[in-house]
Design an enzyme around this catalytic site. Structure first.
Site, PDB file in Angstrom:
ATOM      1  N   ASP A  15      42.869  37.981  73.064  1.00  0.00           N
ATOM      2  CA  ASP A  15      43.278  37.442  74.376  1.00  0.00           C
ATOM      3  C   ASP A  15      44.803  37.316  74.420  1.00  0.00           C
ATOM      4  OD1 ASP A  15      43.269  35.446  72.415  1.00  0.00           O
ATOM      5  OD2 ASP A  15      42.828  33.836  73.826  1.00  0.00           O
ATOM      6  N   HIS A  23      48.821  31.695  63.708  1.00  0.00           N
ATOM      7  CA  HIS A  23      47.362  31.572  63.676  1.00  0.00           C
ATOM      8  C   HIS A  23      46.686  32.936  63.517  1.00  0.00           C
ATOM      9  CE1 HIS A  23      47.565  27.364  64.790  1.00  0.00           C
ATOM     10  NE2 HIS A  23      48.249  27.648  65.877  1.00  0.00           N
TER      11      HIS A  23
END
Length: 314
Positions: A11, A241
């Site tokens: 995303d 991340h």
């Protein structure tokens, strides 16, 4: 040894861009496609950003659009304050050169793994609805994948979406529960590790110097992300991340894993909480609980710093 074939479900997202371009530049990975999902941005924006990143990576990577909303819960707000309204910080939207693949993301995942059984690892770095839909569409996918790597969860640490939940799991806990309960080999790389891996503004300046096209793009996108971390966390740097999840695939020896079933809280104030539960009747998940943090950071910088040369842009 031939490259390890992967599909990244994504995303994008600034740290998604870091992960995708790390994968494209890594000599041991072959990027077979990108599938897109809502999360950091609406899915149509995620698709456009993935196409732009595929162009930057050489243009031969198919992009298939996927889920626009969670399975059950209402769609969460988009974190414009983290990634910017367009997902890539202050970088203005670009028109991609390629068109998206005609297949929905779940069908794309099923088809590619069917064509190459045992060869493809799915790396999910956004909410997990596309993977849950692929399991529902074609349950045999669980036996065909080489593995599944998920950036998500917070086992022994607080969440970042709520006190209990990491963002990707919180966005679609029902999808996450289906993915983590399926009988396929899952590695979960969450906040226990990823919030400890950071790169500074100086690191990104060095990337731009070493690799002006790809590293320069990441350095420009990272400025927005760095400002968020400075304001929110008082940090001169940003969390890696999504790159950390890819590095757990390429360099698993840098991580310490524990094999335990993982349960997801579906509803209520603790929705999205991930808990290791030895008593659960679901398959074990390889949970990354610790890592050689400096070595993970150095690995990202080493690969991304060679991106222009490895992608023929030097």
């Amino acid at each position: 040894m031939s490259p390890h074939t992967i599909i990244i479900d994504t995303d994008p997202g600034i740290d998604d861009a870091m992960a995708i371009l790390y994968a494209a530049a890594h000599p041991g990975l072959a990027l077979a496609g990108l599938t897109t999902v809502f999360g950091n941005v609406p899915v149509t924006t995620a698709t456009r950003n993935a196409q732009v990143l595929a162009d930057l990576a050489g243009g031969a990577v198919p992009v298939a659009e996927g889920a626009a909303r969670p399975m059950v819960r209402p769609a969460p707000p988009y974190p414009d304050h983290v990634h910017g309204p367009e997902g890539l910080g202050d970088i203005a939207p670009e028109a991609p050169h390629q068109r998206p693949d005609h297949r929905p993301a779940a069908r794309f995942l099923a088809d590619v793994t069917a064509a190459r059984p045992g060869e493809v690892t799915i790396c999910a770095i956004g909410p997990l609805r596309n993977l849950a839909e692929a399991l529902a569409l074609d349950p045999g996918i669980a036996a065909r994948v080489a593995g599944v790597v998920v950036m998500g969860g917070a086992i022994n640490c607080p969440g970042n979406a709520t006190a209990d939940a990491e963002t990707n799991i919180w966005c679609d806990p029902h999808a996450a529960a289906a993915v983590l309960a399926a009988d396929w080999p899952v590695t979960l790389v969450g906040l226990d590790v990823t919030t400890r891996v950071t790169c500074s503004s100086a690191d990104f300046a060095e990337l731009a110097s070493r690799s002006p096209r790809v590293g320069g793009f990441l350095a420009r996108a990272a400025q927005f992300y760095l400002r968020f971390h400075r304001t929110k966390h008082g940090l001169d740097g940003c969390h890696l991340h999504d790159p950390a999840a890819l590095i757990a695939l390429t360099d698993p020896g840098l991580f310490r894993f524990s094999g335990t079933p993982v349960c997801v809280t579906l509803d209520g104030p603790a929705a999205g909480r991930t808990e290791a539960d030895d008593t659960a009747a679901t398959p074990s998940v390889g949970i990354a609980l610790d890592a050689d943090i400096e070595a993970v950071r150095a690995r990202f910088l080493a690969v991304a710093g060679e991106a222009d040369a490895r992608l023929g842009r030097g």
